[in-house]
Write an enzyme that holds these catalytic residues in place. Structure first.
Site, mmCIF file in Angstrom:
data_model
loop_
_atom_site.group_PDB
_atom_site.id
_atom_site.type_symbol
_atom_site.label_atom_id
_atom_site.label_comp_id
_atom_site.label_asym_id
_atom_site.label_seq_id
_atom_site.Cartn_x
_atom_site.Cartn_y
_atom_site.Cartn_z
ATOM 1 N N SER A 288 0.829 -1.208 0.000
ATOM 2 C CA SER A 288 0.000 0.000 0.000
ATOM 3 C C SER A 288 0.860 1.253 0.000
ATOM 4 O O SER A 288 0.548 2.228 -0.689
ATOM 5 C CB SER A 288 -0.933 0.009 1.219
ATOM 6 O OG SER A 288 -1.907 -1.002 1.122
ATOM 7 N N GLU B 187 -13.848 10.368 1.763
ATOM 8 C CA GLU B 187 -14.247 11.232 2.872
ATOM 9 C C GLU B 187 -14.998 10.423 3.923
ATOM 10 O O GLU B 187 -15.418 9.281 3.655
ATOM 11 C CB GLU B 187 -15.117 12.381 2.356
ATOM 12 C CG GLU B 187 -14.369 13.286 1.402
ATOM 13 C CD GLU B 187 -15.145 14.534 1.006
ATOM 14 O OE1 GLU B 187 -14.567 15.398 0.339
ATOM 15 O OE2 GLU B 187 -16.330 14.655 1.382
ATOM 16 N N HIS C 200 -18.309 9.789 2.295
ATOM 17 C CA HIS C 200 -18.367 9.535 0.856
ATOM 18 C C HIS C 200 -17.170 8.689 0.445
ATOM 19 O O HIS C 200 -16.053 9.184 0.331
ATOM 20 C CB HIS C 200 -18.395 10.848 0.070
ATOM 21 C CG HIS C 200 -19.638 11.651 0.323
ATOM 22 N ND1 HIS C 200 -20.837 11.349 -0.274
ATOM 23 C CD2 HIS C 200 -19.864 12.717 1.141
ATOM 24 C CE1 HIS C 200 -21.762 12.201 0.158
ATOM 25 N NE2 HIS C 200 -21.194 13.042 1.015
ATOM 26 N N TRP D 79 -9.189 7.720 5.869
ATOM 27 C CA TRP D 79 -8.541 6.457 5.485
ATOM 28 C C TRP D 79 -7.444 6.691 4.459
ATOM 29 O O TRP D 79 -7.389 6.019 3.426
ATOM 30 C CB TRP D 79 -9.559 5.432 4.974
ATOM 31 C CG TRP D 79 -10.677 5.160 5.928
ATOM 32 C CD1 TRP D 79 -12.003 5.455 5.774
ATOM 33 C CD2 TRP D 79 -10.550 4.556 7.230
ATOM 34 N NE1 TRP D 79 -12.710 5.065 6.886
ATOM 35 C CE2 TRP D 79 -11.854 4.511 7.797
ATOM 36 C CE3 TRP D 79 -9.482 4.050 7.973
ATOM 37 C CZ2 TRP D 79 -12.103 3.985 9.062
ATOM 38 C CZ3 TRP D 79 -9.734 3.529 9.231
ATOM 39 C CH2 TRP D 79 -11.021 3.489 9.764
ATOM 40 N N CYS E 199 -6.549 7.657 -11.640
ATOM 41 C CA CYS E 199 -5.550 7.261 -10.651
ATOM 42 C C CYS E 199 -5.963 5.968 -9.952
ATOM 43 O O CYS E 199 -5.134 5.065 -9.734
ATOM 44 C CB CYS E 199 -5.361 8.365 -9.614
ATOM 45 S SG CYS E 199 -4.947 9.978 -10.310
ATOM 46 N N LEU E 200 -7.240 5.865 -9.602
ATOM 47 C CA LEU E 200 -7.725 4.659 -8.945
ATOM 48 C C LEU E 200 -7.535 3.436 -9.830
ATOM 49 O O LEU E 200 -7.232 2.341 -9.340
ATOM 50 C CB LEU E 200 -9.198 4.809 -8.567
ATOM 51 C CG LEU E 200 -9.512 5.821 -7.460
ATOM 52 C CD1 LEU E 200 -11.019 5.899 -7.234
ATOM 53 C CD2 LEU E 200 -8.811 5.443 -6.159
ATOM 54 N N GLU F 280 -10.088 0.972 -2.989
ATOM 55 C CA GLU F 280 -9.995 1.051 -4.458
ATOM 56 C C GLU F 280 -11.190 0.374 -5.124
ATOM 57 O O GLU F 280 -11.065 -0.230 -6.197
ATOM 58 C CB GLU F 280 -8.684 0.433 -4.975
ATOM 59 C CG GLU F 280 -7.442 0.740 -4.203
ATOM 60 C CD GLU F 280 -7.117 2.224 -4.103
ATOM 61 O OE1 GLU F 280 -7.816 3.028 -4.747
ATOM 62 O OE2 GLU F 280 -6.187 2.566 -3.383
#
Length: 395
Positions: free
Chosen positions: A102, A144, A147, A173, A249-250, A374
């Site tokens: 990670s 968030e 969210h 997180w 990006c994800l 992700e």
């Protein structure tokens, strides 16, 4: 043709997938494996138990020296290796611990990729060479408190004030948050969602570490707090608007998980296989019992299928033909099967399976986080369903 030559098979690669790799790819894998076995593996169980990563900056510099930070990016001090090379590195990193993978994934596939793909040239020059070397650490602020799977409704906002942007909001997180030098932050603006490269020493920025985790304990996880954080116009990503930026990006990070989760699975299978040959019950090793062999065979099958899928997706990514739904296929399947491999390995180890003397329970706990971040199981399922039916079922 003579059949006298006997081929010795790797019990963890009965299908001979290694034969599909080039010598260069095997060399990359070997280098990362050696570093992980020497620098991380002897200590990571203690780090997990203590809930700490003792020297993250020192470790980042070592990983930078190895060339794995942003290793699939071109220029700016990045190694410029293939997507398959990066995937193989992720396997070795996660074989020691998901938290270590990670750290590398967030640094390279989220923070560095966002800057490399979307930032201005000045911002790229400022951050990317230092990040590739591990001299600067990045984090990625999208999720968030309220969210996660629905980032379009994020509450973090940015407004223009003269030549500056002022950002307010919370992110949750966030891997590497408390040690980061730069945070990629996504926020709502009058022009839609935009990204910003925010130096973490900017007034109003703080990143309290999240404690009491039972997963990814050898990893730094934080909240990001932005209270009237003022950054210059040039720190905003100039072109991208909407979810296209963060989702690109994800997709990079999810690709690494397709591979990395199999490292945790391989480690757990190896531990179960070794233990089953040493542990005796009813006068013989438990590896000699049919039910144990069924578990070992089933785990091996799923690991093999997962590796073939990861390698296929890696070749597609290197060819420029990989589609987001294909990454969802890989992430959903491989993490789900990796968790099942770890759980089955735990049953072979019996009570010893819950001890940190073995890696299995640590991998099990870590993969519970990997399953969620992700993109949750639900989200990837619906992505696949939409691709099959042409109908969106997200709402």
């Amino acid at each position: 043709m003579s059949t006298s030559t006997r081929i010795t098979l790797d019990p963890l690669d009965l299908a001979g997938i290694d034969d599909l790799l080039t010598p260069e790819e095997k060399a990359v894998r070997s280098s990362v494996r050696q570093m992980c076995e020497e620098r991380i593996q002897p200590y990571v169980a203690d780090w997990f138990e203590q809930g700490t990563l003792p020297d993250p900056r020192g470790l980042a510099k070592e990983l930078g020296s190895l060339g794995v930070l942003g290793m699939h990016l071109e220029g700016y001090g990045c190694a410029g290796m293939s997507a398959t090379d990066y995937g193989l590195a992720c396997v070795e990193l996660e074989a020691v611990d998901s938290g270590i993978r990670s750290l590398v994934s967030v640094q390279g596939s989220l923070a560095m990729f966002a800057i490399w793909r979307w930032a201005s040239e000045d911002v790229k020059q400022r951050w990317l060479p230092a990040m590739a070397a591990g001299q600067a650490i990045g984090c990625f602020g999208l999720t968030e408190p309220d969210h996660g799977s629905d980032p379009a409704n994020m509450r973090t906002s940015a407004r223009q004030d003269g030549s500056d942007w002022v950002i307010n909001g919370r992110k949750m997180w966030i891997t590497n948050g408390s040690i980061a030098d730069v945070a990629v932050v996504w926020a709502q603006t009058d022009e839609g969602i935009r990204g910003f490269a925010v130096p973490t020493d900017t007034p109003g920025f703080s990143a309290p570490e999240i404690k009491h985790k039972m997963s990814l304990r050898a990893s730094i996880t934080s909240e990001l707090v932005l209270d009237d954080v003022r950054v210059p116009q040039e720190y905003a990503f100039p072109e991208v608007r909407g979810l296209r930026g963060p989702l690109s990006c994800l997709n990079e990070a999810r690709y690494g998980i397709v591979w990395g989760s199999l490292g945790a699975a391989r480690s757990s299978l190896a531990a179960a296989l070794s233990y089953s040959k040493d542990r005796e019950q009813f006068g013989k090793p438990i590896a000699g019992f049919q039910l144990t062999q069924q578990k070992l065979a089933d785990m091996n099958l799923e690991l093999t299928k997962g590796m073939l899928l990861a390698l296929h997706l890696g070749r597609r990514k290197d060819a420029g033909t990989l589609q987001p739904v294909q990454v969802s296929l890989g992430k959903l399947n491989n993490v789900r099967e990796a968790i099942e491999i770890c759980r089955t390995a735990r049953t072979i180890l019996g009570a010893n399976g819950i001890s940190l003397e073995y890696p299995v329970i640590r991998h099990m706990n870590n993969l519970e986080s990997v399953l969620t971040y992700e993109g949750t199981v639900e989200m990837h399922t619906l992505v696949i369903g939409q691709a099959m039916t042409g109908l969106a079922a997200f709402r």
